[in-house]
Scaffold this motif. Sequence first.
Motif, PDB file in Angstrom:
ATOM      1  N   HIS A   1      -7.859   3.022  -6.352  1.00 49.13           N
ATOM      2  CA  HIS A   1      -8.998   2.751  -5.311  1.00 49.13           C
ATOM      3  C   HIS A   1      -8.956   3.089  -4.056  1.00 49.13           C
ATOM      4  CE1 HIS A   1     -11.248   0.851  -8.714  1.00 49.13           C
ATOM      5  NE2 HIS A   1     -10.049  -0.036  -9.119  1.00 49.13           N
ATOM      6  N   PRO A   2      -9.645   3.433  -3.409  1.00 52.86           N
ATOM      7  CA  PRO A   2      -9.462   3.588  -1.800  1.00 52.86           C
ATOM      8  C   PRO A   2      -8.749   2.478  -1.249  1.00 52.86           C
ATOM      9  CG  PRO A   2     -11.759   4.003  -2.552  1.00 52.86           C
ATOM     10  CD  PRO A   2     -11.349   3.052  -3.526  1.00 52.86           C
ATOM     11  N   PRO A   3      -8.114   2.807  -0.032  1.00 51.20           N
ATOM     12  CA  PRO A   3      -7.379   1.869   0.791  1.00 51.20           C
ATOM     13  C   PRO A   3      -7.927   0.539   1.154  1.00 51.20           C
ATOM     14  CG  PRO A   3      -7.391   3.844   1.764  1.00 51.20           C
ATOM     15  CD  PRO A   3      -8.177   4.014   0.734  1.00 51.20           C
ATOM     16  N   ASP A   4      -9.414   0.401   1.196  1.00 54.10           N
ATOM     17  CA  ASP A   4      -9.929  -0.845   1.765  1.00 54.10           C
ATOM     18  C   ASP A   4     -10.138  -1.685   0.766  1.00 54.10           C
ATOM     19  OD1 ASP A   4     -11.951   1.068   0.446  1.00 54.10           O
ATOM     20  OD2 ASP A   4     -13.384  -0.043   1.359  1.00 54.10           O
ATOM     21  N   VAL A   5      -9.793  -1.334  -0.578  1.00 54.92           N
ATOM     22  CA  VAL A   5     -10.126  -2.090  -1.725  1.00 54.92           C
ATOM     23  C   VAL A   5      -8.747  -3.082  -1.999  1.00 54.92           C
ATOM     24  CG1 VAL A   5     -10.364  -2.183  -4.180  1.00 54.92           C
ATOM     25  CG2 VAL A   5     -11.671  -0.659  -2.790  1.00 54.92           C
ATOM     26  N   LEU A   6      -9.042  -4.519  -2.170  1.00 53.45           N
ATOM     27  CA  LEU A   6      -8.072  -5.193  -2.568  1.00 53.45           C
ATOM     28  C   LEU A   6      -7.928  -5.194  -4.148  1.00 53.45           C
ATOM     29  CD1 LEU A   6      -8.560  -8.462  -0.388  1.00 53.45           C
ATOM     30  CD2 LEU A   6      -6.688  -6.610  -0.083  1.00 53.45           C
TER      31      LEU A   6
ATOM     32  N   ARG B   1     -15.382  -4.781  -2.132  1.00 56.75           N
ATOM     33  CA  ARG B   1     -14.128  -4.151  -1.929  1.00 56.75           C
ATOM     34  C   ARG B   1     -13.154  -4.885  -2.739  1.00 56.75           C
ATOM     35  NH1 ARG B   1     -15.652  -0.113  -2.807  1.00 56.75           N
ATOM     36  NH2 ARG B   1     -14.233   1.369  -1.696  1.00 56.75           N
TER      37      ARG B   1
ATOM     38  N   TRP C   1      -2.233   0.369  -7.033  1.00 55.49           N
ATOM     39  CA  TRP C   1      -2.398   0.631  -5.431  1.00 55.49           C
ATOM     40  C   TRP C   1      -3.187   2.320  -5.262  1.00 55.49           C
ATOM     41  CZ3 TRP C   1      -2.657  -2.950  -2.121  1.00 55.49           C
ATOM     42  CH2 TRP C   1      -2.287  -4.100  -2.488  1.00 55.49           C
TER      43      TRP C   1
ATOM     44  N   GLU D   1      -8.214 -13.894   0.667  1.00 57.91           N
ATOM     45  CA  GLU D   1      -9.061 -12.672   1.202  1.00 57.91           C
ATOM     46  C   GLU D   1      -9.901 -12.136   0.119  1.00 57.91           C
ATOM     47  OE1 GLU D   1     -11.008 -10.074   3.821  1.00 57.91           O
ATOM     48  OE2 GLU D   1     -10.116 -11.836   4.234  1.00 57.91           O
TER      49      GLU D   1
ATOM     50  N   ARG E   1       0.879  -1.294   0.095  1.00 59.04           N
ATOM     51  CA  ARG E   1       0.035  -0.035   0.125  1.00 59.04           C
ATOM     52  C   ARG E   1       0.843   1.225   0.047  1.00 59.04           C
ATOM     53  NH1 ARG E   1      -5.076  -1.487  -0.003  1.00 59.04           N
ATOM     54  NH2 ARG E   1      -5.947  -2.853   0.984  1.00 59.04           N
TER      55      ARG E   1
ATOM     56  N   ARG F   1     -13.928 -12.439   0.339  1.00 65.45           N
ATOM     57  CA  ARG F   1     -14.688 -11.561   0.138  1.00 65.45           C
ATOM     58  C   ARG F   1     -15.824 -11.510  -1.007  1.00 65.45           C
ATOM     59  NH1 ARG F   1     -11.520  -5.796   0.769  1.00 65.45           N
ATOM     60  NH2 ARG F   1     -10.180  -6.277   2.545  1.00 65.45           N
TER      61      ARG F   1
END
Length: 414
Positions: A36-41, A368, A33, A398, A26, A402
Amino acid sequence: MAGLAPSADGSPARNPLTVLTLAELRQRSSVKWRMHPPDVLPLWVAEQDVPLAAPVADALRRAIDLGDTGYAHGTAYAEALGEFAAGRWGWHGFRVDHTTVVPDVMVGIVEVLRLVTDPGDAVVVCSPVYPPFYAFVSHAGRQVIEAPLGPDLRMDPAALDEAFRRARAAGRRPAFLLCNPHNPTGVVHRRDELEAVADLAGRHGVRVISDEIHAPLVLPGAHFTPYLTVSGAENAFALVSASKAWNLAGLKAALAVAGPRAAADLRRMPEEVGHGPSHLGVLAHTAAFRTGGQWLDLLLDGLDANRTLLETLVAKHLPAVACHRPEGTYLAWLDCTRLGVATDQPAGEPGVASDLAGPARMFLDDARVALSSGHVFGTGGTGFVRLNFATSPAILTEAVTRMGRAVDARRPPA
């Protein structure tokens, strides 16, 4: 893991995909990286979650220490590719004098198209296929004609025959843009399939340009055949780079390679095209092909393990999704049509890789997890997603977990 050797300090060599943590990844500022926002894989764009291969990093450090940041010179890049091609693919007829350095594969493709086609001519592609094939060809003033893949996701000779016929009728100098190995399906074309392409191209007067950027990324069970080694491909071209296999997309440099009857065409490449590649890029790609083989072998072992892990995860968490087993690349083509997700698409033509629709939009919003939306790959892509599995097993696990929870949440109560 097969083929492990100790690193320079004597410690066991590691799978490059397991070295970096999510927190370390991150910190990167590249598009994967930061889009998208940091909660997105992010499992979408073709960047790998690996550290730089040591031989490449050493070459770059040496250049920086020397202040060697001027203009690129010489044929070391082509020589390194020739050595790699002979050792890995059995391509012993590689000609350094039939190459030229270009900024990257897609820019090289466009420049070759300018050499062998005219504005308004047709360029055939096998859809679904890498979205920039549509965008770059259209922006270069050529028209795209699709030859859809067959139900097995391999090239369909009948569809190619018809598309070549239409391309010949549409303009004076048609071309076929081959994706070898194929993106997004991960299919590695067999020699007999490529021979059939060369035969059809010869009969219809179509020039073939083969995008072989994923060539070093052929997984166990398949073998890569360079298109220019096929009988009948003497007037064709290939574009090759170390960028996908060694994660060097930001270090711009690629090679255009001509068959023996196309070398004169390649010599007409404008001099200014050769000003685009980065000197550091040329040094990095040369080091990758010449001394990055052990690192690549470790990566391929890791990708093979992730390929199997992905199949297991999809079967467990996404049983309604069909996962086509890739033979090469680090990209998986997932058939999500049975999920019942609406597939309304943004207006416009294929090729805009940032557009999301259908399952990709659902997985981003609800799970996400960022994936590439199938519809941008052209005919045959609607209802599919492309997943980049060049990441750690933990992140891959993960992400698919999800995705499974998101699908389960959409089911109506019993």
